[in-house]
Design an enzyme around this catalytic site. Sequence first.
Site, PDB file in Angstrom:
ATOM      1  N   ASP A  60      -1.503  -0.660   6.201  1.00 18.72           N
ATOM      2  CA  ASP A  60      -1.680  -0.147   7.566  1.00 18.72           C
ATOM      3  C   ASP A  60      -3.108   0.266   7.901  1.00 18.72           C
ATOM      4  O   ASP A  60      -3.393   0.607   9.043  1.00 18.72           O
ATOM      5  CB  ASP A  60      -0.770   1.068   7.785  1.00 18.72           C
TER       6      ASP A  60
ATOM      7  N   ASP B  96       0.863  -1.175   0.000  1.00 23.89           N
ATOM      8  CA  ASP B  96       0.000   0.000   0.000  1.00 23.89           C
ATOM      9  C   ASP B  96       0.907   1.235   0.000  1.00 23.89           C
ATOM     10  O   ASP B  96       2.086   1.141   0.370  1.00 23.89           O
ATOM     11  CB  ASP B  96      -0.883  -0.032   1.251  1.00 23.89           C
TER      12      ASP B  96
ATOM     13  N   ASP C 184      -7.021  -1.941   4.015  1.00 24.82           N
ATOM     14  CA  ASP C 184      -6.055  -2.965   3.614  1.00 24.82           C
ATOM     15  C   ASP C 184      -6.362  -4.327   4.231  1.00 24.82           C
ATOM     16  O   ASP C 184      -5.785  -5.339   3.813  1.00 24.82           O
ATOM     17  CB  ASP C 184      -4.634  -2.559   4.035  1.00 24.82           C
TER      18      ASP C 184
END
Length: 697
Positions: free
Chosen positions: A585, A385, A589
């Site tokens: 995080d 990410d 996600d």
Amino acid sequence: MHPQIRSDHPGNCPICGMALEPLLTLSAEEPPNPELESMSRRLWVSAALAVPLLVLGMSPMLPGDPLHALPAKSFIELALAAPIVLWGGAPFFERGVASIKNRRLNMFTLIAIGTGTAFLYSIAATLAPGAFPASFRGHGGAVPVYFEAAGVIITLVLLGQVLELRARSRTSGAIRALLGLAPSTARLVREGGAEEDVPIERVAVGDRLRVRPGERVPVDGAVIEGSSAVDEAMVTGEPIPVEKGPGDRVTGGTVNGAGGFVMRAERVGEGTLLARIVQMVSEAQRTRAPIQRLADAVSAWFVPAVVLIALATFAVWAIFGPEPRLAFALLNAVAVLIIACPCALGLATPMSIMVGAGRGATAGVLIKNAEALEALERVDTLVLDKTGTLTEGKPKVASVVPLADLDEAAILRLAASLERGSEHPLASAILAAARDRGIALPPSATEFRSLTGRGVTGVVDGERAALGNLKLLEELGIAAEGLGDRAEALRREGQTVVFVARGGRAVGLVGVADPIKASAAEALADLRAEGLRIVMLTGDGRTTALAVAKRLGIDEVEAEVLPDQKSAAIERLSRAGRVVAMAGDGINDAPALARAAVGIAMGTGTDVAMESAGVTLVRGDLRALVRARRLSRATMRNIRQNLFFAFVYNGLGVPLAAGVLYPFFGLLLSPMIASAAMSLSSVSVIANALRLRAVRL
């Protein structure tokens, strides 16, 4: 050793017979281990009795057998052996009987059958020697007894159990050492400014605490006054102190440097990072890696096979062996049962997992389960990410472009004055930039208006001012005056641009960006060097994503993806034969983290992400992922070494104990030597696993 077995009190595992592994508790002091205390007492008493018992039993091998004429020698041996076998070995017989009842044959099945047979036979030979046929009698016509074999075997097994229990307790020693670093008191700042030291248990969420130079941070929280450099090596493995100022988070147990600050307590007790580390490591140490299935499958067939081999050994020696045939048959059958105890096989994987998980925690890597630790070694694709993983996740002013006769400070002063009344994330970044540069702000803008999706307007120092996007300027009839090209250039660099206007004309612009983490480039270079394919997967706009990817050298980028699309992307890569790790995080996600072969959560992110992941990087530093990979490889290499040693040991030991060398060399393996070899194999596995405590990451 079997994590599915849980109990509210100490006991034995009904599957493998080993002592249940206690769950770690939030205490810096190691709780009493009744199993270790009991085994230690039995060992010392048994060892004291085994020494004279061994001397008596070995005397026939000495020249002239000096103890041959000792009155009632066999009865003395019985008196010495009985406490060892009946009291010292009682736990092994209990576990052996339980294994037969539960139909879960294990190492204690073999120990109980082997030593029990030798002891009962020796009692019968002592009390009723006339009942034995000539095939049981030695050269002098006496029936041999094996009290020393039973007693010494029990003593050696006790030694192995004590060493194993001590090693298992040492695996949590590093974690308890971390807890021991947390202070027992905190300096509480009262409402009126008065301060007092209070026990750490009395600190509540929201309390203001003063941390003086050289002290340890009492709990997790955020700095609200002052600044300092904090040494966070105890939880992150990073040796360089980290600068902390207002708004920055601090972790309980870390060491404050030369400065002082006041912090607000946000997590106390079991909610602190250290407490969560203990809980996660405890759970990880109880899990079983997929490679353990191999050992489990072998053990399920191994013990019954050994019993059959022991029976076959007895039969062959009883029929074809030299005189006294039955005595040789019994001795070799017992040796087979003892040397084949699969304790090394049972310890091979769990010991390495326990030590590896503890080592990871001291290096800023929390392993949630053994499956993740094993899979991490096989990962060939890393999906990342962007926000909060590659970047700080906290916008900061990156560019200030003034026009006319204004400078950067004037533009920031004007922008910050307008943003004082805004709750937009960009407002925090602009206000922080003005504060960091020491810019004195005028009173908040009057006639303040927030225009959704466009920006804000107000009156600053008696002049109308505006801050927002190009659409806002168009609505106000203000020309960009050449700022458009500069704004587009900043956007290509991944910055969000806002225009600043005053008195009906544009006077400058401010570029806000989410800074790339300082460690990201180094970490990605190391991961690429290990052959990993790097993919960025983000919900952010494509322009911003490509700008970040370009700076980090990432070639594969998927932008503007929703949470369910992230999960689908992971599944697509997996179907293509890739072993995928996903690092993120945020809540968005979590589905992708759960879908990946290994989910990696940033410790600075959300609890949902950490719950979905198998690995957590405490500081959210991707360099810790490099350490996690090295730890995975070291642990799996250690497990394979242990399994190889255990398989080879049993593969060679059983035929030797059965007496295959006797026809060629006249060599036999006594039960005592077999027991010593069995204990040595367990100690070797334990020692090899403990090497992971010092592995360089």
